[in-house]
Design a protein around this motif. Structure first.
Motif, PDB file in Angstrom:
ATOM      1  N   SER A  78       0.834  -1.212   0.000  1.00  0.00           N
ATOM      2  CA  SER A  78       0.000   0.000   0.000  1.00  0.00           C
ATOM      3  C   SER A  78       0.863   1.255   0.000  1.00  0.00           C
ATOM      4  O   SER A  78       0.578   2.215  -0.730  1.00  0.00           O
ATOM      5  N   GLU A  79       1.906   1.250   0.790  1.00  0.00           N
ATOM      6  CA  GLU A  79       2.807   2.413   0.831  1.00  0.00           C
ATOM      7  C   GLU A  79       3.558   2.600  -0.487  1.00  0.00           C
ATOM      8  O   GLU A  79       3.708   3.720  -0.972  1.00  0.00           O
ATOM      9  N   ARG A  80       4.049   1.510  -1.072  1.00  0.00           N
ATOM     10  CA  ARG A  80       4.786   1.629  -2.341  1.00  0.00           C
ATOM     11  C   ARG A  80       3.856   2.103  -3.457  1.00  0.00           C
ATOM     12  O   ARG A  80       4.240   2.930  -4.289  1.00  0.00           O
ATOM     13  N   ILE A  81       2.646   1.590  -3.496  1.00  0.00           N
ATOM     14  CA  ILE A  81       1.691   1.997  -4.530  1.00  0.00           C
ATOM     15  C   ILE A  81       1.364   3.479  -4.378  1.00  0.00           C
ATOM     16  O   ILE A  81       1.310   4.210  -5.376  1.00  0.00           O
ATOM     17  N   SER A  82       1.199   3.939  -3.156  1.00  0.00           N
ATOM     18  CA  SER A  82       0.934   5.361  -2.928  1.00  0.00           C
ATOM     19  C   SER A  82       2.102   6.220  -3.395  1.00  0.00           C
ATOM     20  O   SER A  82       1.912   7.291  -3.978  1.00  0.00           O
ATOM     21  N   GLU A  83       3.321   5.744  -3.156  1.00  0.00           N
ATOM     22  CA  GLU A  83       4.506   6.473  -3.632  1.00  0.00           C
ATOM     23  C   GLU A  83       4.525   6.524  -5.158  1.00  0.00           C
ATOM     24  O   GLU A  83       4.798   7.586  -5.745  1.00  0.00           O
ATOM     25  N   ASP A  84       4.264   5.386  -5.812  1.00  0.00           N
ATOM     26  CA  ASP A  84       4.232   5.352  -7.280  1.00  0.00           C
ATOM     27  C   ASP A  84       3.187   6.324  -7.820  1.00  0.00           C
ATOM     28  O   ASP A  84       3.429   7.052  -8.781  1.00  0.00           O
ATOM     29  N   CYS A  89      -1.509   1.330 -10.524  1.00  0.00           N
ATOM     30  CA  CYS A  89      -1.647   1.509  -9.076  1.00  0.00           C
ATOM     31  C   CYS A  89      -3.053   1.116  -8.630  1.00  0.00           C
ATOM     32  O   CYS A  89      -3.221   0.396  -7.639  1.00  0.00           O
ATOM     33  N   GLU A  90      -4.061   1.570  -9.356  1.00  0.00           N
ATOM     34  CA  GLU A  90      -5.440   1.229  -9.012  1.00  0.00           C
ATOM     35  C   GLU A  90      -5.681  -0.273  -9.161  1.00  0.00           C
ATOM     36  O   GLU A  90      -6.340  -0.893  -8.321  1.00  0.00           O
ATOM     37  N   ALA A  91      -5.151  -0.875 -10.215  1.00  0.00           N
ATOM     38  CA  ALA A  91      -5.324  -2.318 -10.418  1.00  0.00           C
ATOM     39  C   ALA A  91      -4.692  -3.103  -9.267  1.00  0.00           C
ATOM     40  O   ALA A  91      -5.278  -4.077  -8.770  1.00  0.00           O
ATOM     41  N   LYS A  92      -3.515  -2.693  -8.819  1.00  0.00           N
ATOM     42  CA  LYS A  92      -2.853  -3.374  -7.708  1.00  0.00           C
ATOM     43  C   LYS A  92      -3.668  -3.235  -6.427  1.00  0.00           C
ATOM     44  O   LYS A  92      -3.801  -4.197  -5.671  1.00  0.00           O
ATOM     45  N   ARG A  93      -4.198  -2.044  -6.186  1.00  0.00           N
ATOM     46  CA  ARG A  93      -5.026  -1.857  -4.991  1.00  0.00           C
ATOM     47  C   ARG A  93      -6.249  -2.776  -5.022  1.00  0.00           C
ATOM     48  O   ARG A  93      -6.616  -3.370  -4.009  1.00  0.00           O
ATOM     49  N   ARG A  94      -6.879  -2.871  -6.166  1.00  0.00           N
ATOM     50  CA  ARG A  94      -8.052  -3.748  -6.290  1.00  0.00           C
ATOM     51  C   ARG A  94      -7.676  -5.202  -6.054  1.00  0.00           C
ATOM     52  O   ARG A  94      -8.389  -5.939  -5.375  1.00  0.00           O
ATOM     53  N   LEU A  95      -6.567  -5.622  -6.628  1.00  0.00           N
ATOM     54  CA  LEU A  95      -6.128  -7.001  -6.455  1.00  0.00           C
ATOM     55  C   LEU A  95      -5.817  -7.294  -4.988  1.00  0.00           C
ATOM     56  O   LEU A  95      -6.183  -8.357  -4.466  1.00  0.00           O
ATOM     57  N   ILE A  96      -5.179  -6.377  -4.319  1.00  0.00           N
ATOM     58  CA  ILE A  96      -4.880  -6.556  -2.898  1.00  0.00           C
ATOM     59  C   ILE A  96      -6.176  -6.677  -2.099  1.00  0.00           C
ATOM     60  O   ILE A  96      -6.295  -7.541  -1.226  1.00  0.00           O
ATOM     61  N   ARG A  97      -7.173  -5.852  -2.408  1.00  0.00           N
ATOM     62  CA  ARG A  97      -8.462  -5.949  -1.709  1.00  0.00           C
ATOM     63  C   ARG A  97      -9.116  -7.311  -1.954  1.00  0.00           C
ATOM     64  O   ARG A  97      -9.668  -7.916  -1.035  1.00  0.00           O
TER      65      ARG A  97
END
Length: 105
Positions: free
Chosen positions: A8-14, A42-50
């Protein structure tokens, strides 16, 4: 730090870097395309993590709530979920908070 927090932190940085670059009027069209693509990633990664986290919580809840039923599929499913999150962390292998154990699994 667990892997979900790390990601989550790395995605926010990206995402912050992409937004900064998109605000730069000197960025070429191809650069702007790339930055837009990074925001979508970034959005796709967040969705996948959820999705993975929801599945993990459901599997753990099933283990607790139905101990007398066959839940033999759950450990393997949890392992796949962990491997999925580890794969998402791989591009950040050089970050100081990266846990080398995520790379090994």
């Amino acid at each position: 730090m667990d892997i979900v927090e790390f990601l989550s932190e790395r995605i926010s940085e990206d995402e912050a870097v992409a937004r900064t670059l998109l605000g730069d009027r000197t960025v070429s069209k191809s650069g702007a395309w790339y930055e837009q693509r990074l925001l979508l990633e970034c959005e796709a990664k967040r969705r996948l993590i959820r999705i993975v986290e929801s599945a993990r919580q459901a599997a753990l809840a099933a283990m607790v709530s139905t101990p007398d039923q066959d839940v033999g599929w759950i450990p393997q499913s949890l392992q796949w979920m962990e491997q999925s999150l580890n794969a998402l962390a791989l591009p950040y292998y050089d970050h100081p908070d990266f846990d080398q154990d995520w790379f090994r699994t």
